[in-house]
Design an enzyme around this catalytic site. Structure first.
Site, PDB file in Angstrom:
ATOM      1  N   TYR A  68       0.836  -1.217   0.000  1.00 15.06           N
ATOM      2  CA  TYR A  68       0.000   0.000   0.000  1.00 15.06           C
ATOM      3  C   TYR A  68       0.863   1.257   0.000  1.00 15.06           C
ATOM      4  O   TYR A  68       0.519   2.268  -0.613  1.00 15.06           O
ATOM      5  CB  TYR A  68      -0.973  -0.022   1.184  1.00 15.06           C
ATOM      6  CG  TYR A  68      -2.200  -0.861   0.892  1.00 15.06           C
ATOM      7  CD1 TYR A  68      -2.231  -2.216   1.206  1.00 15.06           C
ATOM      8  CD2 TYR A  68      -3.320  -0.317   0.264  1.00 15.06           C
ATOM      9  CE1 TYR A  68      -3.338  -3.001   0.890  1.00 15.06           C
ATOM     10  CE2 TYR A  68      -4.433  -1.091  -0.053  1.00 15.06           C
ATOM     11  CZ  TYR A  68      -4.429  -2.442   0.262  1.00 15.06           C
ATOM     12  OH  TYR A  68      -5.518  -3.215  -0.066  1.00 15.06           O
ATOM     13  N   ARG A  71       1.741   1.838  -3.480  1.00 13.64           N
ATOM     14  CA  ARG A  71       0.614   2.452  -4.208  1.00 13.64           C
ATOM     15  C   ARG A  71       0.515   3.927  -3.844  1.00 13.64           C
ATOM     16  O   ARG A  71       0.272   4.783  -4.696  1.00 13.64           O
ATOM     17  CB  ARG A  71      -0.699   1.730  -3.864  1.00 13.64           C
ATOM     18  CG  ARG A  71      -0.844   0.380  -4.515  1.00 13.64           C
ATOM     19  CD  ARG A  71      -2.197  -0.263  -4.208  1.00 13.64           C
ATOM     20  NE  ARG A  71      -3.319   0.576  -4.610  1.00 13.64           N
ATOM     21  CZ  ARG A  71      -4.575   0.370  -4.204  1.00 13.64           C
ATOM     22  NH1 ARG A  71      -4.842  -0.618  -3.366  1.00 13.64           N
ATOM     23  NH2 ARG A  71      -5.548   1.162  -4.599  1.00 13.64           N
ATOM     24  N   HIS A 120     -14.388   3.865   0.420  1.00 14.08           N
ATOM     25  CA  HIS A 120     -13.380   2.830   0.680  1.00 14.08           C
ATOM     26  C   HIS A 120     -12.144   3.374   1.367  1.00 14.08           C
ATOM     27  O   HIS A 120     -11.096   2.735   1.340  1.00 14.08           O
ATOM     28  CB  HIS A 120     -12.994   2.139  -0.644  1.00 14.08           C
ATOM     29  CG  HIS A 120     -14.124   1.347  -1.224  1.00 14.08           C
ATOM     30  ND1 HIS A 120     -14.176   0.967  -2.551  1.00 14.08           N
ATOM     31  CD2 HIS A 120     -15.277   0.867  -0.669  1.00 14.08           C
ATOM     32  CE1 HIS A 120     -15.294   0.288  -2.777  1.00 14.08           C
ATOM     33  NE2 HIS A 120     -15.981   0.219  -1.663  1.00 14.08           N
ATOM     34  N   CYS A 131      -6.210   0.195  17.986  1.00 11.34           N
ATOM     35  CA  CYS A 131      -7.020   1.218  18.673  1.00 11.34           C
ATOM     36  C   CYS A 131      -7.577   2.247  17.697  1.00 11.34           C
ATOM     37  O   CYS A 131      -8.269   3.176  18.092  1.00 11.34           O
ATOM     38  CB  CYS A 131      -6.187   1.902  19.756  1.00 11.34           C
ATOM     39  SG  CYS A 131      -4.906   3.014  19.108  1.00 11.34           S
ATOM     40  N   CYS A 177       1.879   1.890  16.435  1.00 11.08           N
ATOM     41  CA  CYS A 177       0.990   2.952  16.919  1.00 11.08           C
ATOM     42  C   CYS A 177       1.652   3.691  18.091  1.00 11.08           C
ATOM     43  O   CYS A 177       2.187   3.054  19.010  1.00 11.08           O
ATOM     44  CB  CYS A 177      -0.332   2.328  17.392  1.00 11.08           C
ATOM     45  SG  CYS A 177      -1.408   3.472  18.268  1.00 11.08           S
ATOM     46  N   GLY A 217     -16.172   5.479 -14.537  1.00 11.16           N
ATOM     47  CA  GLY A 217     -14.995   4.645 -14.338  1.00 11.16           C
ATOM     48  C   GLY A 217     -15.125   3.599 -13.267  1.00 11.16           C
ATOM     49  O   GLY A 217     -14.165   3.332 -12.540  1.00 11.16           O
ATOM     50  N   THR A 218     -16.320   2.977 -13.168  1.00 11.45           N
ATOM     51  CA  THR A 218     -16.448   1.865 -12.235  1.00 11.45           C
ATOM     52  C   THR A 218     -17.067   0.671 -12.945  1.00 11.45           C
ATOM     53  O   THR A 218     -17.942   0.804 -13.807  1.00 11.45           O
ATOM     54  CB  THR A 218     -17.291   2.236 -10.995  1.00 11.45           C
ATOM     55  OG1 THR A 218     -17.255   1.140 -10.067  1.00 11.45           O
ATOM     56  CG2 THR A 218     -18.730   2.551 -11.345  1.00 11.45           C
ATOM     57  N   ASN A 243     -17.771   5.314 -19.383  1.00 14.73           N
ATOM     58  CA  ASN A 243     -16.920   4.138 -19.296  1.00 14.73           C
ATOM     59  C   ASN A 243     -16.638   3.681 -20.714  1.00 14.73           C
ATOM     60  O   ASN A 243     -17.573   3.634 -21.530  1.00 14.73           O
ATOM     61  CB  ASN A 243     -17.642   3.024 -18.503  1.00 14.73           C
ATOM     62  CG  ASN A 243     -16.680   1.940 -18.053  1.00 14.73           C
ATOM     63  OD1 ASN A 243     -15.829   1.486 -18.826  1.00 14.73           O
ATOM     64  ND2 ASN A 243     -16.792   1.540 -16.805  1.00 14.73           N
ATOM     65  N   PRO A 244     -15.373   3.305 -21.020  1.00 16.57           N
ATOM     66  CA  PRO A 244     -15.112   2.848 -22.394  1.00 16.57           C
ATOM     67  C   PRO A 244     -15.830   1.551 -22.750  1.00 16.57           C
ATOM     68  O   PRO A 244     -16.041   1.249 -23.913  1.00 16.57           O
ATOM     69  CB  PRO A 244     -13.587   2.629 -22.413  1.00 16.57           C
ATOM     70  CG  PRO A 244     -13.050   3.305 -21.219  1.00 16.57           C
ATOM     71  CD  PRO A 244     -14.144   3.367 -20.223  1.00 16.57           C
TER      72      PRO A 244
HETATM   73  N1  APR Z   1     -12.118   6.374 -18.121  1.00 15.48           N
HETATM   74  C1  APR Z   1     -13.260   5.839 -17.613  1.00 15.48           C
HETATM   75  N2  APR Z   1     -13.382   4.551 -17.242  1.00 15.48           N
HETATM   76  C2  APR Z   1     -12.291   3.773 -17.403  1.00 15.48           C
HETATM   77  C3  APR Z   1     -11.068   4.245 -17.921  1.00 15.48           C
HETATM   78  C4  APR Z   1     -11.004   5.612 -18.285  1.00 15.48           C
HETATM   79  N3  APR Z   1      -9.883   6.153 -18.790  1.00 15.48           N
HETATM   80  N4  APR Z   1     -10.185   3.213 -17.946  1.00 15.48           N
HETATM   81  C5  APR Z   1     -10.836   2.140 -17.453  1.00 15.48           C
HETATM   82  N5  APR Z   1     -12.105   2.464 -17.132  1.00 15.48           N
HETATM   83  C6  APR Z   1     -13.161   1.629 -16.552  1.00 15.48           C
HETATM   84  C7  APR Z   1     -13.045   0.155 -16.831  1.00 15.48           C
HETATM   85  O1  APR Z   1     -13.693  -0.159 -18.047  1.00 15.48           O
HETATM   86  C8  APR Z   1     -13.778  -0.446 -15.633  1.00 15.48           C
HETATM   87  O2  APR Z   1     -15.159  -0.575 -15.898  1.00 15.48           O
HETATM   88  O3  APR Z   1     -13.048   1.759 -15.152  1.00 15.48           O
HETATM   89  C9  APR Z   1     -13.581   0.602 -14.527  1.00 15.48           C
HETATM   90  C10 APR Z   1     -12.611   0.167 -13.450  1.00 15.48           C
HETATM   91  O4  APR Z   1     -13.183  -0.935 -12.792  1.00 15.48           O
HETATM   92  P1  APR Z   1     -12.395  -1.595 -11.571  1.00 15.48           P
HETATM   93  O5  APR Z   1     -10.971  -1.767 -11.951  1.00 15.48           O
HETATM   94  O6  APR Z   1     -13.199  -2.779 -11.140  1.00 15.48           O
HETATM   95  O7  APR Z   1     -12.414  -0.453 -10.449  1.00 15.48           O
HETATM   96  P2  APR Z   1     -13.626  -0.080  -9.485  1.00 15.48           P
HETATM   97  O8  APR Z   1     -14.942  -0.267 -10.179  1.00 15.48           O
HETATM   98  O9  APR Z   1     -13.338   1.256  -8.925  1.00 15.48           O
HETATM   99  O10 APR Z   1     -13.481  -1.197  -8.319  1.00 15.48           O
HETATM  100  C11 APR Z   1     -14.344  -1.075  -7.219  1.00 15.48           C
HETATM  101  O11 APR Z   1     -13.071  -2.825  -6.146  1.00 15.48           O
HETATM  102  O12 APR Z   1     -11.095  -3.815  -5.464  1.00 15.48           O
HETATM  103  C12 APR Z   1     -12.133  -3.000  -5.085  1.00 15.48           C
HETATM  104  O13 APR Z   1     -11.925  -1.417  -3.403  1.00 15.48           O
HETATM  105  C13 APR Z   1     -11.604  -1.638  -4.741  1.00 15.48           C
HETATM  106  O14 APR Z   1     -12.715   0.486  -4.960  1.00 15.48           O
HETATM  107  C14 APR Z   1     -12.373  -0.700  -5.648  1.00 15.48           C
HETATM  108  C15 APR Z   1     -13.599  -1.522  -5.991  1.00 15.48           C
END
Ligand code: APR
Length: 279
Positions: A68, A71, A120, A131, A177, A217-218, A243-244
């Protein structure tokens, strides 16, 4: 995406209380890896069971803490992208905007959104594993990393260099801690852990009273965060997705903008408010 962009722009221009719900794709163009994208996704390269669960941390605190921290160092070297700045432009134009993020980077804050709802947690909020006392951030950037490249303020070039953890970012003993001596842990939510209840309540409250939900982007695969867009849709708010690729949210979207956030979001803001100069 001519007609879709125009329709999404109309929905945004008509909104007064939008929610912007973001995932890892929001930071992809900043070079911060997503989780599930082919090849580059973190869970394509690492095993979440070994790195992102309480049991993993108990079994090997140095492996988990080191990963982490790698990251976090990567995020520090990254810059907000035009998508982050477009979200800030929306919030500047519509003060009742609520930004809800699943991301643990600080690019929304650095991109002009001071207080996103963090479902998250954050890489920048370590705390005691026993603690829960907040712990200071370790001194940053080991000498090998050197100062970040000076950006001339230009937009990140295509394919911004990756800021993913690298092999040389090995295990690192977590600090102890200051209060109770137990190991400090990353301030993120791991698989199997409950989300911070205040954040989840705030997110559900915002999604329940918004007049537009923009999901960016999820992959919408991880619950309960993935419920947030459904809360808005169930209450009749239009959902616009950026989202792409398709996601499970396609079925509830009023508009699907198929493209990268760093390009689509600035275009969406221009479509909504053509006479605004978007910074
Ligand atoms: N712009 C928009 N979307 C994008 C781009 C971009 N440039 N590049 C990738 N993506 C999309 C992908 O197509 C995908 O649908 O972003 C999404 C990323 O998905 P994940 O990698 O699953 O990320 P996320 O949805 O944030 O994951 C949710 O999973 O592991 C846990 O806690 C972690 O918060 C995270 C949670």
């Amino acid at each position: 995406t001519g007609p879709e962009l125009a329709e999404a722009g109309r929905l945004l221009a008509a909104a007064r209380r939008p929610v912007v719900f973001t995932g890892a794709g929001m930071s992809a163009e900043s070079g911060v890896p997503t989780f599930r994208d082919a090849q580059t996704g973190l869970w394509q390269r690492y095993d979440p069971q070994e790195l992102a669960t309480p049991a993993a941390f108990r079994a090997d605190p140095a492996l988990v803490w080191g990963w982490y921290e790698a990251r976090r160092r990567g995020v520090r070297r990254a810059e907000p992208n035009p998508g982050h700045r477009a979200v800030a432009a929306i919030a500047a134009r519509l003060p009742d905007t609520v930004v809800i993020t699943q991301n643990v980077d600080d690019l929304h804050e650095r991109g002009g959104v001071p207080a996103p709802v963090r479902l998250h947690g954050s890489l920048f909020a370590p705390r005691c594993s026993a603690c829960a006392r907040p712990a200071p951030l370790p001194s940053d950037l080991p000498p090998s990393a050197g100062p970040p490249e000076p950006h001339d303020g230009a937009e990140p070039h295509d394919g911004a260099e990756s800021h993913a953890p690298e092999a040389h970012d090995g295990p690192l003993d977590p600090p102890a801690c200051a209060d109770c001596g137990a190991p400090v842990r990353p301030g993120v939510v791991w698989f199997g852990e409950a989300l911070p209840s205040a954040a989840l309540d705030a997110a559900v409250e915002a999604a329940s009273s918004c007049d537009l939900l923009l999901t960016v982007g999820t992959s919408a695969l991880v619950h309960p965060a993935a419920e947030i867009p459904l809360v808005a849709a169930r209450l009749g708010a239009p959902v616009v997705q950026v989202n792409p690729v398709p996601t499970p949210l396609d079925a509830i979207c009023a508009v699907n903008l198929r493209g990268p956030a760093g390009e689509v979001l600035p275009a969406l803001v221009r479509a909504a408010w053509p006479d605004d100069a978007v910074g």
